[in-house]
Design a protein around this motif. Sequence first.
Motif, PDB file in Angstrom:
ATOM      1  N   LEU A 135       0.689  -1.681  -0.063  1.00 26.57           N
ATOM      2  CA  LEU A 135      -0.105  -0.446   0.210  1.00 26.57           C
ATOM      3  C   LEU A 135       1.293   1.328   0.073  1.00 26.57           C
ATOM      4  O   LEU A 135       1.290   1.695   0.895  1.00 26.57           O
ATOM      5  CB  LEU A 135      -0.737   0.144   1.374  1.00 26.57           C
ATOM      6  CG  LEU A 135      -1.392   1.422   1.103  1.00 26.57           C
ATOM      7  CD1 LEU A 135      -2.550   1.683   0.514  1.00 26.57           C
ATOM      8  CD2 LEU A 135      -2.062   1.513   2.949  1.00 26.57           C
ATOM      9  N   ASP A 136       0.574   2.239  -1.137  1.00 28.03           N
ATOM     10  CA  ASP A 136       1.679   3.127  -1.210  1.00 28.03           C
ATOM     11  C   ASP A 136       1.040   4.167  -0.477  1.00 28.03           C
ATOM     12  O   ASP A 136      -1.043   5.221  -0.719  1.00 28.03           O
ATOM     13  CB  ASP A 136       1.325   3.454  -2.754  1.00 28.03           C
ATOM     14  CG  ASP A 136       2.283   4.848  -2.631  1.00 28.03           C
ATOM     15  OD1 ASP A 136       2.695   6.083  -1.786  1.00 28.03           O
ATOM     16  OD2 ASP A 136       3.309   4.814  -3.841  1.00 28.03           O
ATOM     17  N   LEU A 137       1.438   5.303   0.903  1.00 28.23           N
ATOM     18  CA  LEU A 137       0.694   5.614   1.986  1.00 28.23           C
ATOM     19  C   LEU A 137       0.284   7.081   0.748  1.00 28.23           C
ATOM     20  O   LEU A 137      -1.102   7.188   1.374  1.00 28.23           O
ATOM     21  CB  LEU A 137       1.786   6.231   2.855  1.00 28.23           C
ATOM     22  CG  LEU A 137       1.360   4.438   3.751  1.00 28.23           C
ATOM     23  CD1 LEU A 137       2.319   4.812   4.619  1.00 28.23           C
ATOM     24  CD2 LEU A 137      -0.354   4.293   4.395  1.00 28.23           C
ATOM     25  N   ARG A 138       0.859   7.119   0.005  1.00 27.84           N
ATOM     26  CA  ARG A 138       0.741   9.253  -0.687  1.00 27.84           C
ATOM     27  C   ARG A 138       0.043   8.816  -1.736  1.00 27.84           C
ATOM     28  O   ARG A 138      -1.384   9.848  -2.188  1.00 27.84           O
ATOM     29  CB  ARG A 138       1.863   9.703  -1.587  1.00 27.84           C
ATOM     30  CG  ARG A 138       3.226   9.505  -0.590  1.00 27.84           C
ATOM     31  CD  ARG A 138       4.474  10.021  -1.056  1.00 27.84           C
ATOM     32  NE  ARG A 138       5.072   8.067  -1.633  1.00 27.84           N
ATOM     33  CZ  ARG A 138       6.005   8.058  -2.712  1.00 27.84           C
ATOM     34  NH1 ARG A 138       6.492   8.989  -3.044  1.00 27.84           N
ATOM     35  NH2 ARG A 138       6.127   7.038  -3.132  1.00 27.84           N
ATOM     36  N   THR A 139      -0.326   7.617  -2.425  1.00 27.01           N
ATOM     37  CA  THR A 139      -1.374   8.035  -3.311  1.00 27.01           C
ATOM     38  C   THR A 139      -2.814   7.024  -3.200  1.00 27.01           C
ATOM     39  O   THR A 139      -3.630   6.357  -3.728  1.00 27.01           O
ATOM     40  CB  THR A 139      -0.165   7.401  -4.821  1.00 27.01           C
ATOM     41  OG1 THR A 139       0.144   5.735  -4.559  1.00 27.01           O
ATOM     42  CG2 THR A 139       0.299   7.706  -5.284  1.00 27.01           C
ATOM     43  N   ARG A 140      -2.190   5.890  -2.308  1.00 26.22           N
ATOM     44  CA  ARG A 140      -3.731   4.800  -1.595  1.00 26.22           C
ATOM     45  C   ARG A 140      -3.839   3.764  -2.526  1.00 26.22           C
ATOM     46  O   ARG A 140      -4.158   2.905  -2.427  1.00 26.22           O
ATOM     47  CB  ARG A 140      -4.486   5.519  -1.511  1.00 26.22           C
ATOM     48  CG  ARG A 140      -4.709   6.616  -0.622  1.00 26.22           C
ATOM     49  CD  ARG A 140      -4.262   6.775   0.844  1.00 26.22           C
ATOM     50  NE  ARG A 140      -5.004   5.868   0.990  1.00 26.22           N
ATOM     51  CZ  ARG A 140      -4.436   5.129   3.078  1.00 26.22           C
ATOM     52  NH1 ARG A 140      -3.155   5.665   3.310  1.00 26.22           N
ATOM     53  NH2 ARG A 140      -5.794   4.022   3.250  1.00 26.22           N
TER      54      ARG A 140
END
Length: 220
Positions: A135-140
């Motif tokens: 899970l990319d926390l910036r792009t979701r």
Amino acid sequence: MSRILVAEDEPRIAAFLKKGLAANGFTVTVVPDGPGVHDHAVTGDFDLLVLDIGLPGMDGFDVLRRLRATGSTIPVIILTARDSVHDTVAGLEGGADDYMRKPFQFEELLARVRLRLDRARPPDRDVLGFHGLELDLRTRHVSVHGETVDLSARESALAEAFLRHPGQVLSREQLLRLVWGDADAGSNVVDVYVRYLRRKLGADRIATVRGTGYRLEQGG
């Protein structure tokens, strides 16, 4: 899964702590004597130490002093029947992170354990990952073994909760607080969204722990 070392020589209390912590998703090792506790703690294999003071062979204060002298930064919660201010100060000045007196409420100890573990964790990364699930926390954006998976905002938040506690059992109440911000919203909504995630991430990604909650696993 967080690993907890319990230093307790009273069998009844030791069994109570091991059962309660294990039921909440922790891996627990109990050691009943001071020298053994020290030898286990310096290995670096544990994330937190629950330390009784009245241990045979070497009391808890000596264990704590030796650990800190060797540079160990393991979080330590002292658990003791001693109730003097002097002992409390000695424990905290000796390097303990927290201090609880017996008898104690397990729920309070559990809350303190979680708090100390959270504070000891490194700062957030940009990407949370666990065995191919990311899970990319910036792009979701969420992916499984490099393949993008389309999740709703709530599904993404639930996936994040699991990825922040990989291998740890999370109760429905915990998930309601983490994802919906309300432990009284009704646990059925958790079950529904877990089913959604299983369809999208893989049926074997999230295990049901009967009577307790759910746990993120490696998957196939």
